[in-house]
Design a protein around this motif. Sequence first.
Motif, mmCIF file in Angstrom:
data_model
loop_
_atom_site.group_PDB
_atom_site.id
_atom_site.type_symbol
_atom_site.label_atom_id
_atom_site.label_comp_id
_atom_site.label_asym_id
_atom_site.label_seq_id
_atom_site.Cartn_x
_atom_site.Cartn_y
_atom_site.Cartn_z
ATOM 1 N N VAL A 20 -15.044 -14.279 -70.054
ATOM 2 C CA VAL A 20 -14.357 -15.693 -70.325
ATOM 3 C C VAL A 20 -14.783 -16.432 -69.809
ATOM 4 C CG1 VAL A 20 -12.475 -17.278 -70.614
ATOM 5 C CG2 VAL A 20 -11.874 -14.543 -70.465
ATOM 6 N N ALA A 21 -15.981 -17.359 -69.808
ATOM 7 C CA ALA A 21 -16.838 -18.832 -69.496
ATOM 8 C C ALA A 21 -16.186 -20.087 -70.417
ATOM 9 C CB ALA A 21 -18.665 -18.573 -69.753
ATOM 10 N N VAL A 22 -17.000 -20.183 -69.383
ATOM 11 C CA VAL A 22 -16.733 -22.378 -70.025
ATOM 12 C C VAL A 22 -18.151 -22.761 -69.692
ATOM 13 C CG1 VAL A 22 -14.639 -22.584 -69.333
ATOM 14 C CG2 VAL A 22 -16.011 -23.385 -67.407
ATOM 15 N N THR A 23 -18.603 -24.067 -70.596
ATOM 16 C CA THR A 23 -18.972 -25.222 -70.706
ATOM 17 C C THR A 23 -18.343 -26.534 -69.996
ATOM 18 O OG1 THR A 23 -19.966 -24.707 -73.094
ATOM 19 C CG2 THR A 23 -21.637 -23.701 -71.642
ATOM 20 N N VAL A 24 -19.018 -27.705 -69.893
ATOM 21 C CA VAL A 24 -18.769 -28.579 -69.361
ATOM 22 C C VAL A 24 -19.756 -30.042 -70.208
ATOM 23 C CG1 VAL A 24 -17.065 -30.242 -67.983
ATOM 24 C CG2 VAL A 24 -17.335 -27.916 -67.570
ATOM 25 N N PHE A 25 -19.210 -30.456 -71.343
ATOM 26 C CA PHE A 25 -20.410 -32.292 -71.333
ATOM 27 C C PHE A 25 -19.141 -33.136 -70.986
ATOM 28 C CE2 PHE A 25 -20.435 -35.227 -74.531
ATOM 29 C CZ PHE A 25 -21.855 -34.790 -75.210
ATOM 30 N N VAL A 26 -20.153 -33.549 -69.981
ATOM 31 C CA VAL A 26 -19.319 -34.593 -69.063
ATOM 32 C C VAL A 26 -21.065 -35.147 -69.737
ATOM 33 C CG1 VAL A 26 -19.132 -35.802 -66.720
ATOM 34 C CG2 VAL A 26 -18.534 -33.167 -66.985
ATOM 35 N N GLN A 27 -20.045 -36.817 -70.025
ATOM 36 C CA GLN A 27 -20.757 -38.313 -70.115
ATOM 37 C C GLN A 27 -20.890 -39.646 -68.558
ATOM 38 O OE1 GLN A 27 -19.771 -38.482 -74.052
ATOM 39 N NE2 GLN A 27 -22.373 -39.519 -74.085
ATOM 40 N N ASP A 28 -22.372 -40.130 -68.706
ATOM 41 C CA ASP A 28 -22.075 -40.467 -67.622
ATOM 42 C C ASP A 28 -21.118 -42.569 -67.797
ATOM 43 O OD1 ASP A 28 -23.996 -42.043 -68.118
ATOM 44 O OD2 ASP A 28 -25.176 -41.740 -65.943
ATOM 45 N N GLU A 29 -21.304 -43.415 -67.255
ATOM 46 C CA GLU A 29 -20.530 -44.534 -67.455
ATOM 47 C C GLU A 29 -21.963 -44.918 -68.337
ATOM 48 O OE1 GLU A 29 -21.312 -43.550 -64.227
ATOM 49 O OE2 GLU A 29 -19.294 -43.868 -63.968
ATOM 50 N N GLN A 30 -22.996 -44.805 -68.203
ATOM 51 C CA GLN A 30 -24.040 -45.597 -69.935
ATOM 52 C C GLN A 30 -24.284 -44.581 -70.907
ATOM 53 O OE1 GLN A 30 -25.391 -44.613 -65.927
ATOM 54 N NE2 GLN A 30 -24.713 -47.356 -65.622
ATOM 55 N N GLY A 31 -23.060 -42.768 -70.510
ATOM 56 C CA GLY A 31 -23.381 -42.463 -71.995
ATOM 57 C C GLY A 31 -24.158 -41.844 -71.922
ATOM 58 N N ARG A 32 -24.680 -40.853 -70.499
ATOM 59 C CA ARG A 32 -25.955 -39.940 -70.713
ATOM 60 C C ARG A 32 -25.147 -38.963 -70.103
ATOM 61 N NH1 ARG A 32 -29.487 -42.692 -65.973
ATOM 62 N NH2 ARG A 32 -27.270 -42.484 -64.352
ATOM 63 N N LEU A 33 -26.016 -37.758 -70.653
ATOM 64 C CA LEU A 33 -24.882 -36.886 -70.483
ATOM 65 C C LEU A 33 -25.645 -35.339 -68.805
ATOM 66 C CD1 LEU A 33 -23.365 -34.312 -71.707
ATOM 67 C CD2 LEU A 33 -25.653 -33.308 -72.490
ATOM 68 N N LEU A 34 -24.579 -34.745 -68.423
ATOM 69 C CA LEU A 34 -24.246 -34.304 -67.402
ATOM 70 C C LEU A 34 -25.742 -32.582 -67.494
ATOM 71 C CD1 LEU A 34 -24.413 -33.691 -64.001
ATOM 72 C CD2 LEU A 34 -22.142 -33.392 -64.346
ATOM 73 N N LEU A 35 -26.900 -32.148 -67.327
ATOM 74 C CA LEU A 35 -27.301 -31.228 -67.599
ATOM 75 C C LEU A 35 -28.196 -30.411 -66.182
ATOM 76 C CD1 LEU A 35 -29.809 -31.825 -70.881
ATOM 77 C CD2 LEU A 35 -26.848 -31.093 -70.909
ATOM 78 N N ILE A 36 -27.981 -29.206 -65.988
ATOM 79 C CA ILE A 36 -28.272 -28.542 -64.554
ATOM 80 C C ILE A 36 -29.824 -28.441 -65.282
ATOM 81 C CG2 ILE A 36 -26.941 -28.159 -64.075
ATOM 82 C CD1 ILE A 36 -26.775 -25.671 -64.485
ATOM 83 N N GLN A 37 -31.019 -27.099 -64.607
ATOM 84 C CA GLN A 37 -32.042 -26.573 -65.117
ATOM 85 C C GLN A 37 -31.740 -25.112 -64.596
ATOM 86 O OE1 GLN A 37 -35.818 -27.706 -64.324
ATOM 87 N NE2 GLN A 37 -36.588 -26.542 -66.434
ATOM 88 N N ARG A 38 -31.253 -24.237 -65.015
ATOM 89 C CA ARG A 38 -30.873 -23.074 -64.754
ATOM 90 C C ARG A 38 -31.771 -22.627 -64.246
ATOM 91 N NH1 ARG A 38 -26.098 -21.011 -67.254
ATOM 92 N NH2 ARG A 38 -26.632 -18.514 -66.084
#
Length: 156
Positions: A20-38
């Motif tokens: 069981v795993a999750v991912t999370v879709f999060v945007q900042d106030e400007q609508g940009r998406l939070l991403l990581i480089q694995r």
Amino acid sequence: MARIEHFNNPNAPKPNSIVVAVTVFVQDEQGRLLLIQRTDNGLWALPGGAQDFGEYIAETAVRETLEETGIEIAVTGVVGIYSNPNHVVEYSDGEVRQQFSACFRGRYLSGKPAVSDESSAVRWVAQYELDDLLIHPSMRLRIDTGFERRGEPYIG
């Protein structure tokens, strides 16, 4: 630990686990998406990871986002459930995991992007920049679904 993503590959190894795993879709106030480089495969992705014993699944989303990005969030909804049996992840320790991931929508609360042992880069990305990043098709499906803001979660 290294990992290889197999997607619609008839020669992929057979899975020997589901986690069981999750991912999370999060945007900042400007609508940009939070991403990581694995760090394990160099691909860009939503923050996320496996659920721990004794943890509610929403707590997993909050914990994994903070651990991988330095950003505190609140879970506000579900983007979708992703369980494609033709997507397996092969780890260097012999585990071959069939995909099962709940993608949550999160609201930014606080913090500044910070790398971890699982992320070599963390940044807010505008939607128009996504095509310039190396993103696995399964992850891109979650991202695109998140931007769609469907009335019902994706189930697939």
